[in-house]
Design an enzyme around this catalytic site. Sequence first.
Site, PDB file in Angstrom:
ATOM      1  N   HIS A  19      39.757  21.397  61.713  1.00 11.33           N
ATOM      2  CA  HIS A  19      40.006  22.272  62.856  1.00 11.33           C
ATOM      3  C   HIS A  19      39.940  23.744  62.446  1.00 11.33           C
ATOM      4  CE1 HIS A  19      41.333  18.536  64.675  1.00 11.33           C
ATOM      5  NE2 HIS A  19      41.507  19.139  65.842  1.00 11.33           N
ATOM      6  N   HIS A  38      48.705  19.591  59.216  1.00  5.89           N
ATOM      7  CA  HIS A  38      48.076  19.865  57.924  1.00  5.89           C
ATOM      8  C   HIS A  38      49.045  20.639  57.055  1.00  5.89           C
ATOM      9  CE1 HIS A  38      43.845  18.572  58.089  1.00  5.89           C
ATOM     10  NE2 HIS A  38      43.898  18.830  59.379  1.00  5.89           N
ATOM     11  N   ASP A  98      45.799  23.203  53.002  1.00  6.09           N
ATOM     12  CA  ASP A  98      44.611  22.705  53.696  1.00  6.09           C
ATOM     13  C   ASP A  98      43.983  23.800  54.555  1.00  6.09           C
ATOM     14  OD1 ASP A  98      45.517  20.374  52.610  1.00  6.09           O
ATOM     15  OD2 ASP A  98      46.228  19.517  54.495  1.00  6.09           O
TER      16      ASP A  98
END
Length: 449
Positions: free
Chosen positions: A314, A357, A361
């Site tokens: 994302h 996350h 990340d």
Amino acid sequence: MVRGKPETWTVPEVGAWLEGQGFGQYKAAFTHHKISGDILLLLSEKDIKEDLKITILGDVKRLHLSITKLQQEHGSLDSPVAPRNISVPSSNTGYPCQHHSVPQHNLHPSTASVPNSTTCNRTRTYSSDSQASDFPEQQQQHQSLGNLRRPSGMATQLQPEYVKTIISCLYMLLVTWITAIVMVFVHDRVPDRERHPPLPDIFLDNVPHISWAFQLCEITIILLTTTWIIILFFHKHRSIAIRRFCALSGSVFLLRCATMFITSLSVPGSHLECAPRDPSDLATQLQQAWIIWQGGGLSIKGVRTCGDYMFSGHTTALTLLNFFITEYTPRRMYYLHITSWVLNTFGIFFILAAHEHYSIDVFIAFYITSRMFLYYHSLANNRALHQRDSFRTKIWFPMFSYFEAQIDGIVPNEYSNPLSRSNIQHFWKTVIIILSENLFSNNLKEKDN
């Protein structure tokens, strides 16, 4: 003394100008290469040294300086030999601008009736093509004089090259399918939460979980995607922009496949319902991959994945969209740029607030994506750097060497209506030419056989 405008000089008149400047010894070289006035204004130091074989450094510098002064004296703003280390104050610095008369034949039809104009010659180093539209007056002149006289650093040859664009799109589609398969694999071997609790994280440990934040992040991605599609629709060089977007997206997400396949991190939050799945057959795994692929990996479309933490997909999508939006729109659209960066920043915050996350990340995703984007466009915008590092570039960016082979500078941000009659006719003419060439080559092969 040579009379008339430099761009109208003949080869003998250029020779007379050389003698007047004290460079009569090089008259023969200029005559041999048929250097007329318009070509004289396009000469660079590299041309003088390598093509005209002038080896005395002092003469090279003095001759190039004389050409630069000639270009300045006659107001040749559209010549690419304008010096990059000489600046003229602009109107927004508090200093007066240069007032000069603009020749009628150099003006765009819409401004041909204006006898005088005020031009502020702003010296900039073009590091991104988002700066290419800061000169609307010059862009009108460039459109009337052709690609040979773009501002310094701008590309002189820009062909759509639809075949390369199609290959780039197919490459991205292939990578998205590979990503879906890898996500199924890592979900099947996600670490058990009882044996492997969430890792310590300075952000997740201090920010409470917000259940609706991840949906807002995906809505942000959809908004940026819609904006990017609208820009592509009206961008004159949309084929090049699409090709670059697909190539970079495919490369970054392919790298993501490798990182999440190699190492499986523990689930970052206790609210996530993630557990290793029982082994399944190939048909079941392909069906699961198809669900992920057609949903684009978005939870608002019913996709639920686990284990794909290193690094955040994302964040990669948000960052790529943000960088492409700001790169392929003019700098004067700063409200759009600010909005794009705000959406990128808040999208990243929503990912972390949803505890989907780890912070590492997101950080690695932003860093890798932004560096890949900047490295790619630095090579693409700087032809000299591309040629100097061509062997290394072919090894690390084989697709870059193929996709950018015919582009020799910054792609200007010019816009057009793709549904206009002329654009539609041009498109079909291009398709007919490509089909005709393929049929002709096939007929030749059949005759040879």
